[in-house]
Design a protein around this motif. Structure first.
Motif, PDB file in Angstrom:
ATOM      1  N   ALA A 127       0.831  -1.211   0.000  1.00  0.00           N
ATOM      2  CA  ALA A 127       0.000   0.000   0.000  1.00  0.00           C
ATOM      3  C   ALA A 127       0.858   1.250   0.000  1.00  0.00           C
ATOM      4  CB  ALA A 127      -0.931  -0.009   1.211  1.00  0.00           C
ATOM      5  N   VAL A 128       1.916   1.255   0.788  1.00  0.00           N
ATOM      6  CA  VAL A 128       2.806   2.422   0.830  1.00  0.00           C
ATOM      7  C   VAL A 128       3.507   2.587  -0.517  1.00  0.00           C
ATOM      8  CG1 VAL A 128       4.888   3.365   1.904  1.00  0.00           C
ATOM      9  CG2 VAL A 128       3.079   2.396   3.328  1.00  0.00           C
ATOM     10  N   ALA A 129       3.950   1.486  -1.117  1.00  0.00           N
ATOM     11  CA  ALA A 129       4.599   1.561  -2.425  1.00  0.00           C
ATOM     12  C   ALA A 129       3.638   2.094  -3.485  1.00  0.00           C
ATOM     13  CB  ALA A 129       5.135   0.191  -2.829  1.00  0.00           C
ATOM     14  N   THR A 130       2.374   1.741  -3.382  1.00  0.00           N
ATOM     15  CA  THR A 130       1.369   2.225  -4.328  1.00  0.00           C
ATOM     16  C   THR A 130       1.254   3.742  -4.270  1.00  0.00           C
ATOM     17  OG1 THR A 130       0.141   0.163  -4.175  1.00  0.00           O
ATOM     18  CG2 THR A 130      -1.075   2.087  -4.958  1.00  0.00           C
ATOM     19  N   LEU A 131       1.372   4.297  -3.089  1.00  0.00           N
ATOM     20  CA  LEU A 131       1.257   5.745  -2.913  1.00  0.00           C
ATOM     21  C   LEU A 131       2.260   6.492  -3.789  1.00  0.00           C
ATOM     22  CD1 LEU A 131      -0.156   7.986  -1.339  1.00  0.00           C
ATOM     23  CD2 LEU A 131       1.589   7.746   0.421  1.00  0.00           C
ATOM     24  N   ARG A 132       3.439   5.917  -3.966  1.00  0.00           N
ATOM     25  CA  ARG A 132       4.494   6.575  -4.754  1.00  0.00           C
ATOM     26  C   ARG A 132       4.103   6.770  -6.214  1.00  0.00           C
ATOM     27  NH1 ARG A 132       9.009   2.468  -2.937  1.00  0.00           N
ATOM     28  NH2 ARG A 132       8.752   2.700  -0.712  1.00  0.00           N
ATOM     29  N   VAL A 133       3.277   5.896  -6.748  1.00  0.00           N
ATOM     30  CA  VAL A 133       2.993   5.952  -8.181  1.00  0.00           C
ATOM     31  C   VAL A 133       1.636   6.552  -8.524  1.00  0.00           C
ATOM     32  CG1 VAL A 133       4.540   4.042  -8.713  1.00  0.00           C
ATOM     33  CG2 VAL A 133       2.138   3.578  -8.245  1.00  0.00           C
ATOM     34  N   LEU A 134       0.829   6.849  -7.523  1.00  0.00           N
ATOM     35  CA  LEU A 134      -0.482   7.445  -7.792  1.00  0.00           C
ATOM     36  C   LEU A 134      -0.337   8.892  -8.246  1.00  0.00           C
ATOM     37  CD1 LEU A 134      -2.672   6.214  -4.796  1.00  0.00           C
ATOM     38  CD2 LEU A 134      -2.831   5.514  -7.181  1.00  0.00           C
ATOM     39  N   PRO A 135      -1.219   9.342  -9.129  1.00  0.00           N
ATOM     40  CA  PRO A 135      -1.224  10.769  -9.484  1.00  0.00           C
ATOM     41  C   PRO A 135      -1.526  11.605  -8.230  1.00  0.00           C
ATOM     42  CG  PRO A 135      -2.647   9.498 -10.956  1.00  0.00           C
ATOM     43  CD  PRO A 135      -2.227   8.582  -9.861  1.00  0.00           C
ATOM     44  N   TRP A 136      -0.989  12.796  -8.181  1.00  0.00           N
ATOM     45  CA  TRP A 136      -1.170  13.661  -7.003  1.00  0.00           C
ATOM     46  C   TRP A 136      -2.638  13.854  -6.658  1.00  0.00           C
ATOM     47  CZ3 TRP A 136       2.046  14.844  -3.336  1.00  0.00           C
ATOM     48  CH2 TRP A 136       3.404  14.748  -3.584  1.00  0.00           C
ATOM     49  N   ARG A 137      -3.485  13.970  -7.674  1.00  0.00           N
ATOM     50  CA  ARG A 137      -4.909  14.223  -7.403  1.00  0.00           C
ATOM     51  C   ARG A 137      -5.569  13.065  -6.653  1.00  0.00           C
ATOM     52  NH1 ARG A 137      -4.577  12.663 -12.636  1.00  0.00           N
ATOM     53  NH2 ARG A 137      -5.940  10.945 -13.255  1.00  0.00           N
ATOM     54  N   ASP A 138      -5.021  11.837  -6.782  1.00  0.00           N
ATOM     55  CA  ASP A 138      -5.605  10.662  -6.141  1.00  0.00           C
ATOM     56  C   ASP A 138      -4.998  10.336  -4.779  1.00  0.00           C
ATOM     57  OD1 ASP A 138      -7.203  10.379  -8.380  1.00  0.00           O
ATOM     58  OD2 ASP A 138      -5.838   8.955  -9.346  1.00  0.00           O
ATOM     59  N   LYS A 139      -3.849  10.923  -4.474  1.00  0.00           N
ATOM     60  CA  LYS A 139      -3.157  10.578  -3.226  1.00  0.00           C
ATOM     61  C   LYS A 139      -3.952  10.909  -1.962  1.00  0.00           C
ATOM     62  CE  LYS A 139       1.424  10.512  -5.115  1.00  0.00           C
ATOM     63  NZ  LYS A 139       2.835  10.637  -4.904  1.00  0.00           N
TER      64      LYS A 139
END
Length: 181
Positions: A127-139
């Motif tokens: 889950a933390v690794a996923t945060l790195r690749v999400l677009p800023w608007r979705d974070k």
């Protein structure tokens, strides 16, 4: 791009009703995600799915390679295909399989694959690794869902928000490539 996932879907009929399936390249990528990032150790059934579809897509690998590149999923496809070839003992049939067997992922992709391909993998680290690749608007929405999940989800899992948070920290440390083991 979720809309692009269904752009070139294929229709087929079940019980007289038209149903839309993913396009062949997207179905193959789905099988690769499932095989490479699903269970550990790898499930032979998932590898079989990749092998069966590889027979079809290997004749025209460019749509798969193009889609994998646009999704940033070359390492996932290469891992799934190479594992399929290695573990099922199939001959390397064509261009896509040859590419996959010779593929060397970058350090980042190797690290991300490592979050899914170890016996001590954890959802928290993923889950933390996923945060790195999400677009800023979705974070923000993603972080909120991680930090404040639905009460019905957490009710049977943790005594309090603090116990959930400390559990998550332990799991992230355990599952991270540089975490304590």
């Amino acid at each position: 791009d979720l809309d692009a996932v269904w752009d070139a879907g294929q229709e087929f009929a079940i019980g007289g009703r038209a149903v839309r399936a993913l396009s062949l390249p997207n179905r193959f990528l789905h099988a690769c995600y499932h095989a490479a990032l699903g269970d550990w150790p790898l499930r032979l059934g998932s590898l079989r799915d990749v092998a069966e579809m590889l027979r079809v897509v290997d004749g025209n690998p460019e749509p798969v390679r193009r889609t994998a590149a646009s999704w940033g999923a070359e390492a996932v496809v290469a891992a799934a295909v190479a594992d399929t070839v290695r573990l099922l003992g199939i001959k390397v049939p064509g261009e896509l399989a040859h590419w996959a067997v010779g593929y060397v992922p970058c350090r980042r992709d190797e690290s991300w694959l490592g979050l899914h391909t170890t016996p001590d993998k954890t959802f928290a680290a993923q889950a933390v690794a996923t945060l790195r690749v999400l677009p800023w608007r979705d974070k923000p929405a993603y972080l909120r869902a991680l930090v404040f999940p639905d009460a019905s989800y957490t009710a049977a899992r943790h005594r309090s928000p603090l116990s959930r948070f400390t559990y998550a920290l332990r799991e992230v440390r355990k599952g991270s490539p540089t975490g304590s083991r």
